[in-house]
Design an enzyme around this catalytic site. Structure first.
Site, PDB file in Angstrom:
ATOM      1  N   ASN A   1     -48.734  16.540  50.980  1.00  0.00           N
ATOM      2  CA  ASN A   1     -47.973  17.767  50.755  1.00  0.00           C
ATOM      3  C   ASN A   1     -48.510  18.849  51.691  1.00  0.00           C
ATOM      4  O   ASN A   1     -49.663  19.263  51.566  1.00  0.00           O
ATOM      5  CB  ASN A   1     -48.135  18.179  49.281  1.00  0.00           C
TER       6      ASN A   1
ATOM      7  N   HIS B   1     -38.569  18.853  49.810  1.00  0.00           N
ATOM      8  CA  HIS B   1     -40.000  19.171  49.849  1.00  0.00           C
ATOM      9  C   HIS B   1     -40.792  17.920  49.476  1.00  0.00           C
ATOM     10  O   HIS B   1     -40.393  17.160  48.595  1.00  0.00           O
ATOM     11  CB  HIS B   1     -40.299  20.316  48.876  1.00  0.00           C
TER      12      HIS B   1
ATOM     13  N   CYS C   1     -44.230  26.322  48.379  1.00  0.00           N
ATOM     14  CA  CYS C   1     -43.488  25.154  48.885  1.00  0.00           C
ATOM     15  C   CYS C   1     -42.024  25.457  49.175  1.00  0.00           C
ATOM     16  O   CYS C   1     -41.349  24.690  49.846  1.00  0.00           O
ATOM     17  CB  CYS C   1     -43.597  23.995  47.903  1.00  0.00           C
TER      18      CYS C   1
HETATM   19  O1  UT7 Z   1     -45.670  21.450  45.635  1.00  0.00           O
HETATM   20  C1  UT7 Z   1     -45.928  21.528  44.272  1.00  0.00           C
HETATM   21  C2  UT7 Z   1     -47.292  20.952  44.068  1.00  0.00           C
HETATM   22  N1  UT7 Z   1     -47.557  20.025  43.014  1.00  0.00           N
HETATM   23  C3  UT7 Z   1     -46.745  19.066  42.508  1.00  0.00           C
HETATM   24  O2  UT7 Z   1     -45.606  18.922  42.776  1.00  0.00           O
HETATM   25  C4  UT7 Z   1     -47.424  18.144  41.515  1.00  0.00           C
HETATM   26  C5  UT7 Z   1     -46.472  17.501  40.549  1.00  0.00           C
HETATM   27  N2  UT7 Z   1     -47.209  16.569  39.697  1.00  0.00           N
HETATM   28  C6  UT7 Z   1     -47.608  15.376  40.153  1.00  0.00           C
HETATM   29  O3  UT7 Z   1     -47.360  15.027  41.282  1.00  0.00           O
HETATM   30  C7  UT7 Z   1     -48.346  14.475  39.185  1.00  0.00           C
HETATM   31  O4  UT7 Z   1     -48.356  15.040  37.902  1.00  0.00           O
HETATM   32  C8  UT7 Z   1     -49.808  14.171  39.637  1.00  0.00           C
HETATM   33  C9  UT7 Z   1     -49.800  13.292  40.874  1.00  0.00           C
HETATM   34  C10 UT7 Z   1     -50.543  15.462  39.949  1.00  0.00           C
HETATM   35  C11 UT7 Z   1     -50.561  13.458  38.540  1.00  0.00           C
HETATM   36  O5  UT7 Z   1     -49.891  12.244  38.224  1.00  0.00           O
HETATM   37  P1  UT7 Z   1     -49.553  11.872  36.707  1.00  0.00           P
HETATM   38  O6  UT7 Z   1     -48.888  10.574  36.750  1.00  0.00           O
HETATM   39  O7  UT7 Z   1     -48.805  13.038  36.103  1.00  0.00           O
HETATM   40  O8  UT7 Z   1     -50.987  11.716  36.092  1.00  0.00           O
HETATM   41  P2  UT7 Z   1     -51.690  12.509  34.907  1.00  0.00           P
HETATM   42  O9  UT7 Z   1     -52.076  13.877  35.318  1.00  0.00           O
HETATM   43  O10 UT7 Z   1     -50.852  12.357  33.668  1.00  0.00           O
HETATM   44  O11 UT7 Z   1     -52.999  11.638  34.735  1.00  0.00           O
HETATM   45  C12 UT7 Z   1     -52.949  10.251  34.377  1.00  0.00           C
HETATM   46  C13 UT7 Z   1     -54.347   9.671  34.551  1.00  0.00           C
HETATM   47  C14 UT7 Z   1     -55.429  10.547  33.934  1.00  0.00           C
HETATM   48  O12 UT7 Z   1     -56.446   9.708  33.429  1.00  0.00           O
HETATM   49  P3  UT7 Z   1     -56.519   9.349  31.864  1.00  0.00           P
HETATM   50  O13 UT7 Z   1     -56.644  10.671  31.165  1.00  0.00           O
HETATM   51  O14 UT7 Z   1     -55.226   8.646  31.567  1.00  0.00           O
HETATM   52  O15 UT7 Z   1     -57.732   8.497  31.793  1.00  0.00           O
HETATM   53  C15 UT7 Z   1     -55.957  11.292  35.111  1.00  0.00           C
HETATM   54  O16 UT7 Z   1     -57.294  11.716  34.929  1.00  0.00           O
HETATM   55  O17 UT7 Z   1     -54.645   9.575  35.939  1.00  0.00           O
HETATM   56  C16 UT7 Z   1     -55.893  10.229  36.180  1.00  0.00           C
HETATM   57  N3  UT7 Z   1     -55.868  10.779  37.536  1.00  0.00           N
HETATM   58  C17 UT7 Z   1     -56.330  10.102  38.601  1.00  0.00           C
HETATM   59  N4  UT7 Z   1     -56.887   8.884  38.725  1.00  0.00           N
HETATM   60  C18 UT7 Z   1     -57.256   8.499  39.955  1.00  0.00           C
HETATM   61  C19 UT7 Z   1     -55.405  11.997  37.945  1.00  0.00           C
HETATM   62  N5  UT7 Z   1     -55.562  12.104  39.271  1.00  0.00           N
HETATM   63  C20 UT7 Z   1     -56.146  10.964  39.711  1.00  0.00           C
HETATM   64  C21 UT7 Z   1     -56.561  10.497  40.977  1.00  0.00           C
HETATM   65  N6  UT7 Z   1     -57.106   9.262  41.047  1.00  0.00           N
HETATM   66  N7  UT7 Z   1     -56.413  11.240  42.088  1.00  0.00           N
END
Ligand code: UT7
Length: 354
Positions: free
Chosen positions: A311, A281, A113
Site C-alpha cells: 500500500n 486503491h 489513500c
Molecule cells: O489504506 C487503508 C489502510 N488500511 C487498510 O485498508 C486495512 C484494512 N484491513 C486489513 O487489510 C486487514 O484487516 C488486515 C490485513 C490488517 C488484518 O487481516 P485480518 O484478516 O483482518 O486479521 P485480524 O486483524 O483479524 O487478525 C487475525 C490474526 C490475529 O491473530 P489471532 O488473534 O487470531 O491469534 C492477528 O494477531 O492474524 C494475526 N496477524 C498476523 N499474523 C501474522 C495480524 N497481522 C499479522 C501478520 N502476520 N502480519
C-alpha cells in the site's frame, strides 16, 4: 467546454526490494500469512534520508516528459501525501523549486489513500474555471518513517545481521505487524491539461469524508492537540505509530468503495459494461476482490499491483494509471473508473476517459 485530460504520467519506485520473508526476521509473521490475508508479496523501501519530495521529483519529471510539457508551462501543483518531508512547509512548494517551475500556486492536500482522487478534482475544477491549464497532480509517500524499528532490525531486514532480535523488540514489532506489513514507499504523478471538446478527460467525481471514526485509522500523537506537539512521553508510548483497527477499516472500505462506484456510474447513466478499466486503491487485495465481485466486474478489467508495491497510500492510483498507460492499456476515449478509500475516513470515485 474545457475538460481535464490526463496527458502523461510517471512514477518512481525506491531501490530496496523487501520480501515478506525478510519481515519475518524482525517480527512473528510469515510470507503465507501476508500473501493470503493481503495479497502483498514485496514492497520497496527508500534509503534512510530519502524523502517524499525526493521520490516525487523523478516521477513528476517523467510525467512532464511523457506529456510533452516543459516545466515552465505548469501553472498549478497539487501534492497529495500523508508523509510530508516537514510538518511545514508542505511538499508542493518543495517540488515546485526542485523542478524549476515558475512560482505557481501549490496545494498540499491530506486525504490519505483518497488523496489522489481529491487532487484530480481540484485540478479539474481549476481547468473548468479557467484558472489553470497545465497541472501537476502528485501522490507520493515514504511510509518507512512510520516503521518504529531499531537500527538492528533494519540491519536484519537488509540481511546484514543473522542473530535473532532481542525478545522485547521482537514482541514490540509483532504487536504492530498487522500494520507494518502492508505499506511500501513510492511516488507517481500525472500532468493534467485543459482539453477542448468532449470524449476525453475527466467525466465526473464523487468524493466523500466522514470524520466520526477518524480514530480507527490515525496517528494518535505528535500533533497540535498536544503542547508541545511532540515530547518524550509520546515517543516512549509509541504515539507516532499509526493505530489501525484492521477489521473495521476492511469493512468500511468494501462498503464505501462499492457504494461510491455504483453511485457515480448511476448518476452518469453508465454500467460496469461501459468501463474499460477499474483502478482501485491498493490497501488489501481482498478488499478489491470483494468490491469487484459486488460490482460484477470481470477480472480482465481490474488491475492490481499491491503484490509488488504494497500500500503506497496516495501513490497507489496514479501508480496503477502510469503502469496501465505505459502498457498501452488506456487508449483515447477509454472509460476508466478510479475508486479509493482511506483514513479520515475519506473515499471517492472518479470517471476519466483516456
Ligand atoms: O489504506 C487503508 C489502510 N488500511 C487498510 O485498508 C486495512 C484494512 N484491513 C486489513 O487489510 C486487514 O484487516 C488486515 C490485513 C490488517 C488484518 O487481516 P485480518 O484478516 O483482518 O486479521 P485480524 O486483524 O483479524 O487478525 C487475525 C490474526 C490475529 O491473530 P489471532 O488473534 O487470531 O491469534 C492477528 O494477531 O492474524 C494475526 N496477524 C498476523 N499474523 C501474522 C495480524 N497481522 C499479522 C501478520 N502476520 N502480519
Amino acid at each position: 467546454m474545457l475538460h481535464a485530460l490526463i496527458a502523461g504520467s510517471g512514477s518512481e519506485i525506491p531501490p530496496n526490494l523487501v520480501k515478506n520473508e525478510a519481515l519475518a526476521r524482525i517480527m512473528d509473521t510469515s510470507d503465507a500469512w501476508i500473501r493470503e490475508r493481503t495479497g502483498v508479496e514485496t514492497r520497496y523501501f527508500v534509503d534512510a534520508g530519502t524523502s517524499t519530495t525526493d521520490l516525487a521529483v523523478p516521477a513528476a519529471r517523467r510525467a512532464l516528459e511523457r506529456a510533452g510539457v516543459a516545466p515552465e508551462e505548469v501553472d498549478l501543483v497539487v501534492f497529495a501525501t500523508m508523509t510530508p518531508d516537514h510538518f511545514f512547509p508542505g511538499n508542493g512548494g518543495l517540488l515546485q523549486a526542485r523542478l524549476g517551475l515558475r512560482p505557481v500556486p501549490c496545494f498540499d492536500i491530506r486525504q490519505q489513500c483518497t488523496g489522489f482522487l481529491y487532487g484530480l478534482q481540484l485540478a479539474d475544477a481549476h481547468v473548468r474555471a479557467g484558472l489553470a491549464k497545465t497541472i501537476l497532480v502528485v501522490g507520493a509517500e515514504v511510509h518507512t518513517g512510520f516503521m518504529p524499528w531499531s537500527a538492528g532490525a533494519w540491519a536484519r531486514l537488509a540481511g546484514d545481521v543473522d542473530a535473532p532480535l532481542a525478545p522485547g523488540e521482537w514482541e514490540f514489532n509483532t504487536r504492530i505487524r498487522h500494520l507494518t506489513v502492508l505499506f511500501g514507499d513510492g511516488a507517481a504523478a500525472v500532468v493534467v491539461r485543459a482539453h477542448e471538446g468532449a470524449g476525453r478527460g475527466v467525466v465526473d467525481h464523487l468524493l466523500a469524508a466522514d470524520g466520526a471514526d477518524y480514530d480507527k485509522l490515525c496517528v494518535p500523537g505528535v500533533g497540535f492537540k498536544h503542547r508541545p506537539f511532540v515530547d518524550h512521553a509520546q515517543i516512549d508510548r509509541g504515539d507516532f505509530v499509526p493505530i489501525m483497527e484492521g477489521r473495521y477499516v476492511f469493512k468500511m472500505a468494501t462498503t464505501r468503495m462499492t457504494e461510491v462506484a455504483q453511485a457515480i456510474l448511476a448518476r452518469n447513466g453508465l454500467t460496469t459494461g461501459d468501463l474499460s478499466l477499474v483502478l482501485m486503491h491498493q490497501a488489501n487485495k481482498r478488499i478489491n476482490e470483494y468490491v469487484q465481485r459486488a460490482l460484477g466486474i470481470p477480472d480482465e478489467k481490474v488491475v492490481h499491483n499491491i503484490h509488488k508495491y504494497g500500500n503506497t497510500t496516495a501513490a497507489t492510483i496514479p501508480l496503477l494509471w502510469d503502469e496501465c498507460a505505459r502498457a498501452g492499456r488506456i487508449g483515447p476515449g477509454d472509460l476508466v473508473l478510479l475508486v479509493g478509500f482511506g483514513a479520515g475516513m475519506t473515499w471517492g470515485a472518479t470517471l476519466v476517459r483516456g
